[in-house]
Design an enzyme around this catalytic site. Structure first.
Site, PDB file in Angstrom:
ATOM      1  N   ASN A 111     -18.390 -41.086  40.802  1.00  0.00           N
ATOM      2  CA  ASN A 111     -18.335 -42.546  41.034  1.00  0.00           C
ATOM      3  C   ASN A 111     -19.514 -43.028  41.879  1.00  0.00           C
ATOM      4  O   ASN A 111     -19.558 -44.188  42.267  1.00  0.00           O
ATOM      5  CB  ASN A 111     -16.999 -42.955  41.686  1.00  0.00           C
ATOM      6  CG  ASN A 111     -16.873 -42.452  43.107  1.00  0.00           C
ATOM      7  OD1 ASN A 111     -17.720 -41.697  43.592  1.00  0.00           O
ATOM      8  ND2 ASN A 111     -15.814 -42.866  43.789  1.00  0.00           N
ATOM      9  N   TYR A 154      -9.375 -33.496  56.549  1.00  0.00           N
ATOM     10  CA  TYR A 154     -10.210 -32.961  55.460  1.00  0.00           C
ATOM     11  C   TYR A 154      -9.848 -31.502  55.188  1.00  0.00           C
ATOM     12  O   TYR A 154      -9.661 -31.097  54.030  1.00  0.00           O
ATOM     13  CB  TYR A 154     -11.685 -33.114  55.849  1.00  0.00           C
ATOM     14  CG  TYR A 154     -12.644 -32.378  54.949  1.00  0.00           C
ATOM     15  CD1 TYR A 154     -12.973 -32.882  53.688  1.00  0.00           C
ATOM     16  CD2 TYR A 154     -13.219 -31.175  55.350  1.00  0.00           C
ATOM     17  CE1 TYR A 154     -13.856 -32.201  52.867  1.00  0.00           C
ATOM     18  CE2 TYR A 154     -14.112 -30.497  54.538  1.00  0.00           C
ATOM     19  CZ  TYR A 154     -14.422 -31.013  53.290  1.00  0.00           C
ATOM     20  OH  TYR A 154     -15.292 -30.333  52.469  1.00  0.00           O
TER      21      TYR A 154
END
Ligand SMILES: NC(=O)c1ccc[n+]([C@@H]2O[C@H](COP(=O)([O-])OP(=O)(O)OC[C@H]3O[C@@H](n4cnc5c(N)ncnc54)[C@H](O)[C@@H]3O)[C@@H](O)[C@H]2O)c1
Length: 306
Positions: A32, A140
């Site tokens: 993206n 994360y």
């Protein structure tokens, strides 16, 4: 061979794409461009500009029916995950499940997942092995662990063959100052601009820095030799931030102005990987030492000076 590389416009992904094309694979990229760049994408790769967490991405895999998928697209900033845990989970967990679901539905033969040593958290060991406990210190690290677990379950419940690769700190040409473990890119940027480099803490924190071309080779070996394996990918050498600065100054031929700042939440003090398993299973060893890798990275930055 037809492959899909998610995150193929990013730092590591673009090196993988380049090597796959050199080996005459048909390469499709799903990206993206949130951190990836169009200029990173080689001409012969087919680009699908879509988010991994959408039905469009699912359809790309269904339509193209690749043999192999390399899944690198991710929210790759530890710091951002601490500020926006939901965004991190949306990309790294939901996005990964969407890609896995498409891989299963289109009978992909094997998927290689870019995981991270961040999932070991602050565990104090001289070297971390795959059998050590998982205890992420950041969202994360947690989302990568969940991603790995989904890969294992997609194999156990649906037969989708996988490899989980837990990278140490990857560095090299095209790395930007965003993303995980970008300290080398930051040093290069400061060297060029002449600005001061912020050392968080006293600079004696250590990392295992692995060159991007070695990481590409680990991905390629995984397709044939890494079935149903979870493997550390690093050099098993510790380099402190102070040493990194010293080596870069040596290559550059002059001093880098530095200032000491406070440590950041989620930051890990020492991290070094035991890569015995990757050596045995993948017949893989890193070819670049830190000086060679830094020199190549430095020349890239000098040549591509903005
Ligand atoms: N660089 C490191 O030191 C390191 C260490 C451990 C693990 N990793 C992992 O390796 C992978 C690649 O990291 P990188 O350093 O090349 O980072 P990067 O940010 O350069 O590459 C990530 C790519 O994914 C794309 N992307 C991000 N979100 C997306 C989304 N929702 N849909 C589609 N594309 C999306 C970005 O545009 C970019 O091209 C990541 O999974 C990262 O977590 C990196």
């Amino acid at each position: 061979m037809k492959v899909v590389v998610t995150g193929g416009a990013g730092f590591i992904g673009s090196h993988l794409v380049e090597e796959l094309l050199a080996q005459h694979a048909k390469v499709h990229i799903i990206d993206n461009f949130s951190t990836g760049l169009h200029s990173n994408v080689p001409m012969n790769a087919v680009v699908h500009e879509v988010d991994i967490n959408t039905h469009e991405a699912w359809q790309v895999i269904m339509r193209e029916k690749p043999d192999i998928v390399f899944h690198l697209a991710a929210q790759a900033e530890v710091h951002r995950s601490m500020l926006e845990p939901k965004f991190d989970a949306d990309v790294n967990i939901s996005g990964t499940v969407n890609i896995l679901d498409a891989c299963h539905a289109s009978s992909v033969k094997h998927i290689v997942f870019s995981s991270s040593s961040a999932l070991y958290g602050n565990l104090q060991r001289s070297q971390l092995s795959e059998d050590d406990p998982i205890h992420p210190a950041s969202y994360y690290g947690l989302s990568k662990w969940v991603g790995e677990t989904y890969l294992r379950l997609f194999y156990e419940l649906r037969g989708l063959s996988y490899t989980n690769l837990r990278y140490a700190n990857v560095y090299g040409p095209r790395q930007t100052v965003k993303g995980e473990g970008c300290v080398v890119a930051l040093i290069m940027q400061k060297l060029q601009s002449g600005e001061t480099f912020n050392v968080h803490g006293n600079g004696e924190q250590t990392r295992d820095f692995v060159f991007v071309k070695d990481v590409v080779q680990a991905n390629l070996s995984s397709v044939k030799l890494g079935k149903q394996q979870t493997l550390n990918i690093g050099t098993s050498n510790r380099t402190s931030i102070n040493r990194l600065i010293e080596l870069t100054e040596q290559i550059h031929g002059s001093k880098l102005p530095i200032v000491h700042a406070s440590s950041r939440p989620g930051d890990i003090r020492h991290s070094c990987l035991d890569c015995t398993k990757a050596r045995q299973q993948l017949k893989w060893t890193p070819k670049f030492n830190i000086f060679e890798g830094l020199t190549e990275t430095y020349h890239y930055h000098i040549t591509n000076k903005q």
